[in-house]
Scaffold this active site. Structure first.
Site, PDB file in Angstrom:
ATOM      1  N   ASN A  53      73.781  97.700 -58.546  1.00 44.12           N
ATOM      2  CA  ASN A  53      74.015  97.684 -57.094  1.00 44.12           C
ATOM      3  C   ASN A  53      72.777  98.159 -56.337  1.00 44.12           C
ATOM      4  OD1 ASN A  53      74.697 100.212 -58.216  1.00 44.12           O
ATOM      5  ND2 ASN A  53      76.146 100.703 -56.602  1.00 44.12           N
ATOM      6  N   CYS A  64      76.692  94.600 -54.166  1.00 41.95           N
ATOM      7  CA  CYS A  64      77.336  95.066 -55.391  1.00 41.95           C
ATOM      8  C   CYS A  64      76.536  94.558 -56.593  1.00 41.95           C
ATOM      9  CB  CYS A  64      78.766  94.546 -55.483  1.00 41.95           C
ATOM     10  SG  CYS A  64      79.963  95.436 -54.473  1.00 41.95           S
ATOM     11  N   GLU A  66      77.520  92.955 -59.009  1.00 44.97           N
ATOM     12  CA  GLU A  66      77.925  91.595 -59.370  1.00 44.97           C
ATOM     13  C   GLU A  66      77.113  90.546 -58.611  1.00 44.97           C
ATOM     14  OE1 GLU A  66      79.839  94.143 -58.744  1.00 44.97           O
ATOM     15  OE2 GLU A  66      81.571  94.203 -60.073  1.00 44.97           O
ATOM     16  N   CYS A  97      85.267  95.225 -57.694  1.00 45.40           N
ATOM     17  CA  CYS A  97      86.018  95.235 -56.432  1.00 45.40           C
ATOM     18  C   CYS A  97      86.597  93.842 -56.177  1.00 45.40           C
ATOM     19  CB  CYS A  97      85.124  95.687 -55.277  1.00 45.40           C
ATOM     20  SG  CYS A  97      83.901  94.462 -54.773  1.00 45.40           S
TER      21      CYS A  97
HETATM   22  N1  THU Z   1      80.089  98.591 -56.266  1.00 48.23           N
HETATM   23  C1  THU Z   1      79.601  97.606 -57.083  1.00 48.23           C
HETATM   24  O1  THU Z   1      78.385  97.475 -57.270  1.00 48.23           O
HETATM   25  N2  THU Z   1      80.492  96.768 -57.678  1.00 48.23           N
HETATM   26  C2  THU Z   1      81.853  96.885 -57.587  1.00 48.23           C
HETATM   27  O2  THU Z   1      82.581  96.028 -58.084  1.00 48.23           O
HETATM   28  C3  THU Z   1      82.427  98.058 -56.910  1.00 48.23           C
HETATM   29  C4  THU Z   1      81.490  98.767 -55.982  1.00 48.23           C
HETATM   30  C5  THU Z   1      79.126  99.480 -55.595  1.00 48.23           C
HETATM   31  C6  THU Z   1      78.925  99.205 -54.134  1.00 48.23           C
HETATM   32  C7  THU Z   1      78.403 100.568 -53.648  1.00 48.23           C
HETATM   33  O3  THU Z   1      76.986 100.590 -53.813  1.00 48.23           O
HETATM   34  C8  THU Z   1      79.021 101.568 -54.586  1.00 48.23           C
HETATM   35  O4  THU Z   1      79.552 100.819 -55.673  1.00 48.23           O
HETATM   36  C9  THU Z   1      80.140 102.385 -53.960  1.00 48.23           C
HETATM   37  O5  THU Z   1      81.088 101.575 -53.369  1.00 48.23           O
END
Ligand code: THU
Length: 142
Positions: A53, A64, A66, A97
């Site tokens: 991320n 994110c 992903e 998420c």
């Molecule tokens: N986050 C991800 O990278 N992927 C997910 O599926 C869930 C959330 C990150 C986004 C943000 O930088 C941190 O987690 C907190 O929400």
């Protein structure tokens, strides 16, 4: 195997996949949430891709892990995702998420396997009755 049973590990080397996700997690740019995430996936041609991320001072622009993974999928030759895992900063399995389940769905083989907090699941189990490309093409065929 009956349809009620959870999918098996599918012959996937989940250990190696987690290693790739952990390595990616260490590169996360998370000055705001301090919540690093790493993801990794196996592609149809066997290669392993990963992502972390990347946050932004304009919080809503956060990418994110992903997002990076899907970009890398296309950048490094395309294909579809066969198996996926996601880890947090402690190395624990993390559920993608909702938005990222949708992102993954678009690029997954049918029945793509995910390592989840409740065991190995398919993409269809974590995003049932998904909206996707087929929904759009069915509409276009009317
Ligand atoms: N986050 C991800 O990278 N992927 C997910 O599926 C869930 C959330 C990150 C986004 C943000 O930088 C941190 O987690 C907190 O929400």
């Amino acid at each position: 195997m009956s349809e009620q049973q959870p999918p098996s590990s599918g012959g996937i080397d989940w250990g190696s996949l987690r290693e790739a996700a952990l390595k990616a997690m260490e590169k996360a740019y998370v000055p705001y949430s301090k919540f690093p995430v790493g993801v990794a996936a196996i592609v149809t041609d066997g290669r392993i891709i990963a992502g972390c991320n990347v946050e932004n001072a304009s919080y809503g622009l956060t990418l994110c892990a992903e997002c990076a993974l899907v970009s890398t999928l296309h950048l490094t030759g395309g294909g579809q995702l066969v198996a996926f895992t996601c880890v947090d900063g402690d190395g624990n399995t993390l559920m993608p998420c909702g938005r990222c389940r949708q992102l993954l769905f678009e690029h997954a083989v049918p029945g793509m396997l995910l390592e989840t907090v409740s065991g190995i699941r398919t993409i269809d189990e974590v995003l049932p009755d998904a909206f996707g490309p087929r929904t759009l093409s069915a509409y276009g065929e009317r």
